[in-house]
Design a protein around this motif. Structure first.
Motif, mmCIF file in Angstrom:
data_model
loop_
_atom_site.group_PDB
_atom_site.id
_atom_site.type_symbol
_atom_site.label_atom_id
_atom_site.label_comp_id
_atom_site.label_asym_id
_atom_site.label_seq_id
_atom_site.Cartn_x
_atom_site.Cartn_y
_atom_site.Cartn_z
ATOM 1 N N LEU A 179 0.804 -1.207 0.000
ATOM 2 C CA LEU A 179 0.000 0.000 0.000
ATOM 3 C C LEU A 179 0.844 1.267 0.000
ATOM 4 C CD1 LEU A 179 -2.716 -1.034 2.616
ATOM 5 C CD2 LEU A 179 -2.830 -1.177 0.124
ATOM 6 N N THR A 180 2.165 1.139 0.145
ATOM 7 C CA THR A 180 3.043 2.300 0.198
ATOM 8 C C THR A 180 3.912 2.383 -1.053
ATOM 9 O OG1 THR A 180 4.787 1.082 1.355
ATOM 10 C CG2 THR A 180 3.151 2.220 2.720
ATOM 11 N N THR A 181 4.461 3.569 -1.277
ATOM 12 C CA THR A 181 5.382 3.794 -2.382
ATOM 13 C C THR A 181 6.791 3.954 -1.839
ATOM 14 O OG1 THR A 181 3.673 4.916 -3.674
ATOM 15 C CG2 THR A 181 5.968 5.293 -4.325
ATOM 16 N N PRO A 182 7.744 3.076 -2.159
ATOM 17 C CA PRO A 182 9.130 3.260 -1.707
ATOM 18 C C PRO A 182 9.699 4.557 -2.272
ATOM 19 C CG PRO A 182 8.762 1.019 -2.496
ATOM 20 C CD PRO A 182 7.566 1.808 -2.898
ATOM 21 N N LEU A 183 10.447 5.292 -1.449
ATOM 22 C CA LEU A 183 10.941 6.603 -1.855
ATOM 23 C C LEU A 183 12.448 6.664 -2.030
ATOM 24 C CD1 LEU A 183 8.784 8.869 0.504
ATOM 25 C CD2 LEU A 183 8.357 8.315 -1.889
ATOM 26 N N GLU A 184 13.189 5.667 -1.548
ATOM 27 C CA GLU A 184 14.648 5.779 -1.615
ATOM 28 C C GLU A 184 15.167 5.790 -3.054
ATOM 29 O OE1 GLU A 184 13.458 1.550 -0.590
ATOM 30 O OE2 GLU A 184 13.100 3.554 0.236
ATOM 31 N N ARG A 185 14.353 5.310 -3.997
ATOM 32 C CA ARG A 185 14.750 5.365 -5.404
ATOM 33 C C ARG A 185 13.759 6.190 -6.234
ATOM 34 N NH1 ARG A 185 15.639 -0.133 -4.134
ATOM 35 N NH2 ARG A 185 17.833 -0.705 -4.036
ATOM 36 N N ASP A 186 12.987 7.024 -5.563
ATOM 37 C CA ASP A 186 11.988 7.830 -6.260
ATOM 38 C C ASP A 186 12.625 9.113 -6.787
ATOM 39 O OD1 ASP A 186 9.315 8.672 -7.045
ATOM 40 O OD2 ASP A 186 9.486 10.130 -5.430
ATOM 41 N N PRO A 187 12.747 9.291 -8.110
ATOM 42 C CA PRO A 187 13.450 10.459 -8.649
ATOM 43 C C PRO A 187 12.778 11.780 -8.313
ATOM 44 C CG PRO A 187 12.354 9.227 -10.402
ATOM 45 C CD PRO A 187 12.273 8.395 -9.166
ATOM 46 N N ALA A 188 11.443 11.816 -8.283
ATOM 47 C CA ALA A 188 10.745 13.077 -8.000
ATOM 48 C C ALA A 188 11.093 13.597 -6.613
ATOM 49 C CB ALA A 188 9.234 12.879 -8.140
ATOM 50 N N THR A 189 11.111 12.705 -5.626
ATOM 51 C CA THR A 189 11.431 13.106 -4.259
ATOM 52 C C THR A 189 12.868 13.609 -4.164
ATOM 53 O OG1 THR A 189 9.865 11.494 -3.360
ATOM 54 C CG2 THR A 189 11.555 12.345 -1.860
ATOM 55 N N HIS A 190 13.809 12.880 -4.732
ATOM 56 C CA HIS A 190 15.220 13.252 -4.641
ATOM 57 C C HIS A 190 15.513 14.548 -5.385
ATOM 58 C CE1 HIS A 190 16.851 9.666 -2.608
ATOM 59 N NE2 HIS A 190 15.873 9.019 -3.217
ATOM 60 N N GLU A 191 14.892 14.746 -6.550
ATOM 61 C CA GLU A 191 15.144 15.958 -7.323
ATOM 62 C C GLU A 191 14.632 17.204 -6.603
ATOM 63 O OE1 GLU A 191 13.418 15.314 -11.113
ATOM 64 O OE2 GLU A 191 14.805 13.689 -11.659
ATOM 65 N N LEU A 192 13.443 17.124 -6.030
ATOM 66 C CA LEU A 192 12.888 18.273 -5.321
ATOM 67 C C LEU A 192 13.713 18.591 -4.074
ATOM 68 C CD1 LEU A 192 9.055 17.571 -5.613
ATOM 69 C CD2 LEU A 192 10.354 19.376 -6.746
ATOM 70 N N ARG A 193 14.095 17.565 -3.329
ATOM 71 C CA ARG A 193 14.907 17.803 -2.134
ATOM 72 C C ARG A 193 16.264 18.409 -2.504
ATOM 73 N NH1 ARG A 193 14.032 12.087 1.189
ATOM 74 N NH2 ARG A 193 11.917 12.526 1.989
ATOM 75 N N ALA A 194 16.890 17.889 -3.554
ATOM 76 C CA ALA A 194 18.189 18.404 -3.981
ATOM 77 C C ALA A 194 18.081 19.852 -4.430
ATOM 78 C CB ALA A 194 18.755 17.534 -5.103
ATOM 79 N N HIS A 195 16.999 20.192 -5.101
ATOM 80 C CA HIS A 195 16.810 21.571 -5.565
ATOM 81 C C HIS A 195 16.715 22.531 -4.386
ATOM 82 C CE1 HIS A 195 15.562 24.807 -8.204
ATOM 83 N NE2 HIS A 195 14.538 25.049 -7.394
ATOM 84 N N VAL A 196 15.971 22.152 -3.364
ATOM 85 C CA VAL A 196 15.822 23.019 -2.186
ATOM 86 C C VAL A 196 17.149 23.145 -1.447
ATOM 87 C CG1 VAL A 196 14.634 23.308 0.025
ATOM 88 C CG2 VAL A 196 13.375 22.484 -1.969
ATOM 89 N N ARG A 197 17.889 22.032 -1.311
ATOM 90 C CA ARG A 197 19.181 22.082 -0.629
ATOM 91 C C ARG A 197 20.154 23.012 -1.352
ATOM 92 N NH1 ARG A 197 18.642 16.462 -0.371
ATOM 93 N NH2 ARG A 197 20.242 16.238 -1.987
ATOM 94 N N ALA A 198 20.078 23.039 -2.679
ATOM 95 C CA ALA A 198 20.992 23.876 -3.451
ATOM 96 C C ALA A 198 20.677 25.360 -3.306
ATOM 97 C CB ALA A 198 20.941 23.475 -4.927
ATOM 98 N N GLU A 199 19.442 25.673 -2.956
ATOM 99 C CA GLU A 199 19.028 27.071 -2.902
ATOM 100 C C GLU A 199 19.067 27.664 -1.496
ATOM 101 O OE1 GLU A 199 18.304 28.956 -5.489
ATOM 102 O OE2 GLU A 199 18.660 27.325 -6.925
#
Length: 278
Positions: free
Chosen positions: A103-123
């Motif tokens: 019923l859950t979506t694994p996130l450790e390999r989810d590109p959308a989650t990683h890309e958004l987090r990386a974008h915020v960290r860079a800014e």
């Protein structure tokens, strides 16, 4: 998550009776699992639907989801502020697609989650939490409140919208309990009084029946209030007893296994998994 595979489930429980007797129960189920899909089949299986899939358009689904997550809400609400944090997850719930085996979506390999987090960290920087939270929301990240459940290695969490809904449902249940005879603490039987077990059990059944009837009578009003709470734009400082914003964590954590539904969050360190322990 195991229903697609053949497995056994064994539940054990024990309690000590007042006379010193030990009571033990064992519940055993054998699940055959689902048959393998035929390569030449024409039907496309779909993941099972849950209440969280219909929160936007069903008040009954919202009530069911809030009731199901009430224990998690109570834990999060009672945890000291220093142990709470929020994690950034895509606000677009459609990115979390469940599979047939869970019923859950694994996130450790989810590109959308990683890309958004990386974008915020860079800014922005983690030290400037106010700007970090603002920028995270601006790029499409929602912050889920989470903490490690005491006595376990599991981290659970939920969205602000579901937390707000659970808060409202908890308040409605409290109001109904206050109007139910015998449920208030001052109405409870004093421990020193002689106990009639049969009479006590009958009294408890009556209390539960009255409480459930009151819940049903006010169901329409409660659903309306839950919808208002779900759609309200509230911050964590408005929802938590301490009126503090939890620290937003969008760092990369190698070895942290994350998963989420539309409104809930689950995480566990890989080293804490039983098969990883030596």
């Amino acid at each position: 998550m195991l229903r697609a595979y053949a497995h056994r489930r064994i539940l054990c429980g024990a309690s000590v009776q007042p006379q010193g007797d030990l009571f033990l129960t064992i519940d055993h189920d054998h699940h055959q699992g689902q048959p393998a899909q035929s390569a030449g089949g024409h039907s496309t299986p779909t993941a099972p639907s849950t209440a969280e899939d219909h929160l936007a358009d069903s008040d009954d689904a919202l009530l069911i989801a809030a009731r199901a997550q009430m224990l998690t809400y109570l834990v999060l609400r009672s945890i000291p502020p220093s142990r709470l944090r929020s994690v950034g997850l895509p606000a677009d719930r459609s990115t979390r697609r469940r599979t047939l085996v869970g019923l859950t979506t694994p996130l450790e390999r989810d590109p959308a989650t990683h890309e958004l987090r990386a974008h915020v960290r860079a800014e922005t920087t983690q030290e400037d939490q106010e700007t970090l939270r603002f920028h995270a929301r601006d790029v499409g990240l929602d912050d889920f409140l989470t903490c490690r459940i005491p006595g376990t290695e599991v981290q659970l969490g939920m969205s602000r919208r579901l937390f707000s809904t659970c808060e409202q449902l908890h308040r409605e249940d409290q109001l109904i309990a206050e109007r139910t005879p015998g449920l208030r603490a001052e109405d409870q039987r004093i421990a020193d009084e002689p106990a009639d077990e049969e009479a006590e059990e009958q009294r408890r059944r009556t209390q539960r029946r009255v409480f459930r009837e009151a819940q049903e009578e006010e169901r329409d009003l409660v659903r309306e209030r839950l919808r208002d709470a779900y759609e309200a734009e509230r911050q964590w400082r408005d929802l938590l007893p301490t009126h503090q914003e939890p620290r937003l964590d969008i760092d990369e954590h190698p070895g942290l296994l994350e998963a989420a539904t539309r409104e809930t969050y689950l995480a566990l360190w890989a080293d804490d998994l039983p098969h990883q322990r030596r």
